[in-house]
Design a protein around this motif. Structure first.
Motif, mmCIF file in Angstrom:
data_model
loop_
_atom_site.group_PDB
_atom_site.id
_atom_site.type_symbol
_atom_site.label_atom_id
_atom_site.label_comp_id
_atom_site.label_asym_id
_atom_site.label_seq_id
_atom_site.Cartn_x
_atom_site.Cartn_y
_atom_site.Cartn_z
ATOM 1 N N ARG A 39 0.851 -1.195 0.000
ATOM 2 C CA ARG A 39 0.000 0.000 0.000
ATOM 3 C C ARG A 39 0.885 1.244 0.000
ATOM 4 O O ARG A 39 1.738 1.382 0.873
ATOM 5 N N ASP A 40 0.654 2.113 -0.957
ATOM 6 C CA ASP A 40 1.449 3.349 -1.077
ATOM 7 C C ASP A 40 2.943 3.046 -1.089
ATOM 8 O O ASP A 40 3.726 3.698 -0.405
ATOM 9 N N ASP A 41 3.325 2.004 -1.843
ATOM 10 C CA ASP A 41 4.719 1.560 -1.987
ATOM 11 C C ASP A 41 5.325 1.022 -0.693
ATOM 12 O O ASP A 41 6.547 0.908 -0.577
ATOM 13 N N ILE A 42 4.491 0.658 0.288
ATOM 14 C CA ILE A 42 4.980 0.099 1.552
ATOM 15 C C ILE A 42 4.453 -1.326 1.700
ATOM 16 O O ILE A 42 3.238 -1.536 1.748
ATOM 17 N N PRO A 43 5.346 -2.315 1.765
ATOM 18 C CA PRO A 43 4.901 -3.691 1.973
ATOM 19 C C PRO A 43 4.348 -3.857 3.394
ATOM 20 O O PRO A 43 4.982 -3.457 4.358
ATOM 21 N N ILE A 44 3.162 -4.434 3.485
ATOM 22 C CA ILE A 44 2.535 -4.693 4.778
ATOM 23 C C ILE A 44 2.824 -6.151 5.127
ATOM 24 O O ILE A 44 2.150 -7.054 4.657
ATOM 25 N N MET A 45 3.846 -6.358 5.940
ATOM 26 C CA MET A 45 4.357 -7.710 6.193
ATOM 27 C C MET A 45 3.803 -8.293 7.497
ATOM 28 O O MET A 45 4.520 -8.884 8.284
ATOM 29 N N LEU A 46 2.503 -8.159 7.692
ATOM 30 C CA LEU A 46 1.842 -8.692 8.872
ATOM 31 C C LEU A 46 0.966 -9.872 8.470
ATOM 32 O O LEU A 46 0.205 -9.789 7.502
ATOM 33 N N GLU A 47 1.048 -10.952 9.234
ATOM 34 C CA GLU A 47 0.274 -12.150 8.909
ATOM 35 C C GLU A 47 -1.223 -11.852 8.852
ATOM 36 O O GLU A 47 -1.926 -12.335 7.968
ATOM 37 N N GLU A 48 -1.710 -11.018 9.763
ATOM 38 C CA GLU A 48 -3.142 -10.720 9.791
ATOM 39 C C GLU A 48 -3.600 -9.845 8.616
ATOM 40 O O GLU A 48 -4.789 -9.774 8.327
ATOM 41 N N GLU A 49 -2.671 -9.205 7.915
ATOM 42 C CA GLU A 49 -3.002 -8.401 6.735
ATOM 43 C C GLU A 49 -2.885 -9.211 5.441
ATOM 44 O O GLU A 49 -3.385 -8.795 4.399
ATOM 45 N N ALA A 50 -2.218 -10.343 5.499
ATOM 46 C CA ALA A 50 -2.007 -11.173 4.302
ATOM 47 C C ALA A 50 -3.284 -11.934 3.964
ATOM 48 O O ALA A 50 -4.099 -12.236 4.841
ATOM 49 N N ARG A 51 -3.430 -12.226 2.689
ATOM 50 C CA ARG A 51 -4.562 -13.058 2.281
ATOM 51 C C ARG A 51 -4.031 -14.428 1.875
ATOM 52 O O ARG A 51 -2.924 -14.568 1.344
ATOM 53 N N GLN A 52 -4.816 -15.434 2.141
ATOM 54 C CA GLN A 52 -4.478 -16.803 1.763
ATOM 55 C C GLN A 52 -4.713 -16.959 0.267
ATOM 56 O O GLN A 52 -5.748 -16.531 -0.246
ATOM 57 N N LEU A 53 -3.752 -17.532 -0.437
ATOM 58 C CA LEU A 53 -3.927 -17.768 -1.872
ATOM 59 C C LEU A 53 -4.942 -18.893 -2.089
ATOM 60 O O LEU A 53 -4.923 -19.896 -1.365
ATOM 61 N N ARG A 54 -5.805 -18.704 -3.054
ATOM 62 C CA ARG A 54 -6.774 -19.739 -3.400
ATOM 63 C C ARG A 54 -6.055 -20.903 -4.081
ATOM 64 O O ARG A 54 -4.997 -20.721 -4.676
ATOM 65 N N ALA A 55 -6.633 -22.071 -3.990
ATOM 66 C CA ALA A 55 -6.014 -23.271 -4.565
ATOM 67 C C ALA A 55 -5.768 -23.138 -6.059
ATOM 68 O O ALA A 55 -4.759 -23.634 -6.579
ATOM 69 N N GLU A 56 -6.658 -22.437 -6.761
ATOM 70 C CA GLU A 56 -6.518 -22.313 -8.215
ATOM 71 C C GLU A 56 -5.566 -21.196 -8.642
ATOM 72 O O GLU A 56 -5.266 -21.071 -9.819
ATOM 73 N N GLU A 57 -5.100 -20.382 -7.696
ATOM 74 C CA GLU A 57 -4.160 -19.307 -8.049
ATOM 75 C C GLU A 57 -2.796 -19.877 -8.370
ATOM 76 O O GLU A 57 -2.228 -20.641 -7.598
ATOM 77 N N GLU A 58 -2.293 -19.476 -9.514
ATOM 78 C CA GLU A 58 -0.973 -19.916 -9.966
ATOM 79 C C GLU A 58 0.104 -19.057 -9.303
ATOM 80 O O GLU A 58 0.004 -17.835 -9.294
#
Length: 60
Positions: A39-58
Protein backbone atom coordinates in the motif's frame (compact mmCIF):
# COMPACT_ATOMS: atom_id res chain seq x y z
CA UNK A 1 8.82 -1.37 -5.86
CA UNK A 2 12.51 -0.81 -5.21
CA UNK A 3 14.67 -3.74 -6.40
CA UNK A 4 17.02 -3.41 -3.41
CA UNK A 5 14.10 -3.66 -1.00
CA UNK A 6 12.75 -6.72 -2.82
CA UNK A 7 16.15 -8.40 -2.48
CA UNK A 8 16.20 -8.09 1.33
CA UNK A 9 12.52 -8.74 2.12
CA UNK A 10 11.54 -12.23 3.28
CA UNK A 11 8.35 -13.85 4.49
CA UNK A 12 7.89 -12.96 8.17
CA UNK A 13 6.61 -16.48 8.91
CA UNK A 14 8.96 -18.89 7.16
CA UNK A 15 11.75 -16.41 6.23
CA UNK A 16 11.49 -17.65 2.64
CA UNK A 17 11.77 -15.59 -0.56
CA UNK A 18 8.91 -13.49 -1.89
CA UNK A 19 7.63 -13.01 -5.44
CA UNK A 20 6.56 -9.50 -6.47
CA UNK A 21 3.28 -9.25 -8.38
CA UNK A 22 3.28 -5.74 -9.78
CA UNK A 23 -0.27 -5.76 -11.21
CA UNK A 24 -1.79 -6.95 -7.93
CA UNK A 25 0.61 -4.92 -5.73
CA UNK A 26 1.39 -7.98 -3.62
CA UNK A 27 4.35 -9.96 -2.36
CA UNK A 28 3.74 -13.70 -2.56
CA UNK A 29 5.20 -16.39 -0.31
CA UNK A 30 4.99 -19.66 -2.23
CA UNK A 31 5.76 -21.82 0.82
CA UNK A 32 2.99 -20.38 3.01
CA UNK A 33 0.68 -19.52 0.08
CA UNK A 34 0.18 -15.99 1.41
CA UNK A 35 -0.10 -12.67 -0.41
CA UNK A 36 1.15 -9.63 1.48
CA UNK A 37 -0.31 -6.33 0.24
CA UNK A 38 1.70 -3.30 -0.84
CA UNK A 39 0.00 0.00 0.00
CA UNK A 40 1.45 3.35 -1.08
CA UNK A 41 4.72 1.56 -1.99
CA UNK A 42 4.98 0.10 1.55
CA UNK A 43 4.90 -3.69 1.97
CA UNK A 44 2.53 -4.69 4.78
CA UNK A 45 4.36 -7.71 6.19
CA UNK A 46 1.84 -8.69 8.87
CA UNK A 47 0.27 -12.15 8.91
CA UNK A 48 -3.14 -10.72 9.79
CA UNK A 49 -3.00 -8.40 6.73
CA UNK A 50 -2.01 -11.17 4.30
CA UNK A 51 -4.56 -13.06 2.28
CA UNK A 52 -4.48 -16.80 1.76
CA UNK A 53 -3.93 -17.77 -1.87
CA UNK A 54 -6.77 -19.74 -3.40
CA UNK A 55 -6.01 -23.27 -4.56
CA UNK A 56 -6.52 -22.31 -8.22
CA UNK A 57 -4.16 -19.31 -8.05
CA UNK A 58 -0.97 -19.92 -9.97
CA UNK A 59 2.23 -19.01 -8.15
CA UNK A 60 4.97 -18.38 -10.72
Amino acid sequence: MDKKLLDILACPLCKGPLVYRKAEQELICKADRLAFPIRDDIPIMLEEEARQLRAEEEVE
